[in-house]
Scaffold this motif. Structure first.
Motif, PDB file in Angstrom:
ATOM      1  N   LEU A  51       0.860  -1.177   0.000  1.00  0.00           N
ATOM      2  CA  LEU A  51       0.000   0.000   0.000  1.00  0.00           C
ATOM      3  C   LEU A  51       0.896   1.226   0.000  1.00  0.00           C
ATOM      4  N   MET A  52       0.731   2.067  -1.016  1.00  0.00           N
ATOM      5  CA  MET A  52       1.486   3.311  -1.080  1.00  0.00           C
ATOM      6  C   MET A  52       0.521   4.456  -0.824  1.00  0.00           C
ATOM      7  N   MET A  53       0.843   5.257   0.190  1.00  0.00           N
ATOM      8  CA  MET A  53       0.025   6.410   0.537  1.00  0.00           C
ATOM      9  C   MET A  53       0.799   7.658   0.113  1.00  0.00           C
ATOM     10  N   VAL A  54       0.149   8.499  -0.675  1.00  0.00           N
ATOM     11  CA  VAL A  54       0.808   9.685  -1.206  1.00  0.00           C
ATOM     12  C   VAL A  54      -0.024  10.910  -0.846  1.00  0.00           C
ATOM     13  N   ASP A  55       0.612  11.866  -0.191  1.00  0.00           N
ATOM     14  CA  ASP A  55      -0.043  13.122   0.170  1.00  0.00           C
ATOM     15  C   ASP A  55       0.258  14.144  -0.916  1.00  0.00           C
ATOM     16  N   VAL A  56      -0.765  14.552  -1.635  1.00  0.00           N
ATOM     17  CA  VAL A  56      -0.608  15.550  -2.687  1.00  0.00           C
ATOM     18  C   VAL A  56      -1.717  16.584  -2.563  1.00  0.00           C
ATOM     19  N   PRO A  57      -1.471  17.797  -3.047  1.00  0.00           N
ATOM     20  CA  PRO A  57      -2.557  18.789  -3.072  1.00  0.00           C
ATOM     21  C   PRO A  57      -3.707  18.286  -3.945  1.00  0.00           C
ATOM     22  N   VAL A  58      -4.903  18.680  -3.603  1.00  0.00           N
ATOM     23  CA  VAL A  58      -6.108  18.211  -4.302  1.00  0.00           C
ATOM     24  C   VAL A  58      -6.022  18.472  -5.802  1.00  0.00           C
ATOM     25  N   GLU A  59      -5.458  19.593  -6.178  1.00  0.00           N
ATOM     26  CA  GLU A  59      -5.396  19.919  -7.609  1.00  0.00           C
ATOM     27  C   GLU A  59      -4.437  19.026  -8.395  1.00  0.00           C
TER      28      GLU A  59
END
Length: 166
Positions: free
Chosen positions: A129-137
């Protein structure tokens, strides 16, 4: 964003592509079974693996509520010196919140993250499982890029309510 990947090699390739997409490594977290060697992939921290945040919030709320009840009861029974009622109830409330926060954190650190329950069967099968935090845009762009280069990657979920980038 959550990606399910079949193996470490695929995860390393996606990781490298995310880095090339100018996503900092501190915003990428990988979770796998304990027997899977993640090599140089950024492993998920205790905050991502456990229910620490949810437990701390719940403990603080319950502790504060218990503090208000205890403080009010002490005032009603006359255990508080006249003139210090508000300060006493306030301090007992804060103390209750802190005790509840501490106690629930000690328990929650050993409980798996409730948000990741949906992925437990995939993880047990040896997938990552890879969790990536990115801005919504950037969600659409990153999703399209990963899907284009890695059709084996499953984009499972997006949590727009968590402000990774306030």
């Amino acid at each position: 964003m959550y990606f399910i990947l079949p193996d470490v090699k695929s995860a390393q390739t996606v990781h490298n592509e995310l880095l090339l997409s100018k996503i900092e490594e501190r915003h990428i977290h990988v979770l796998a079974r304990e027997d899977v060697d993640l090599a140089d992939l950024p492993e998920a921290s205790l905050l991502q693996k456990s229910d620490l945040v949810h437990g701390a919030q719940l403990g603080a709320i319950i502790g504060a509520f218990a503090g208000v009840l205890l403080g009010t009861l002490a005032v009603m029974l006359g255990y508080i010196v006249s003139g210090l009622e508000v300060w006493s109830v306030g301090s007992i409330t804060v103390g209750g919140a802190l005790i509840g926060l501490f106690a629930s954190t000690m328990v929650a650190v050993n409980i798996p993250n409730s948000r990741l329950r949906a992925f437990s069967s995939q993880l047990e099968q040896g997938r990552l499982l890879m969790m990536v935090d990115v801005p919504v845009e950037q969600v659409e762009t990153i999703s399209a890029r990963v899907k284009e280069h890695h059709p084996e990657a499953e984009i499972r979920d997006v949590e727009p309510t968590i402000p990774a980038f306030p």
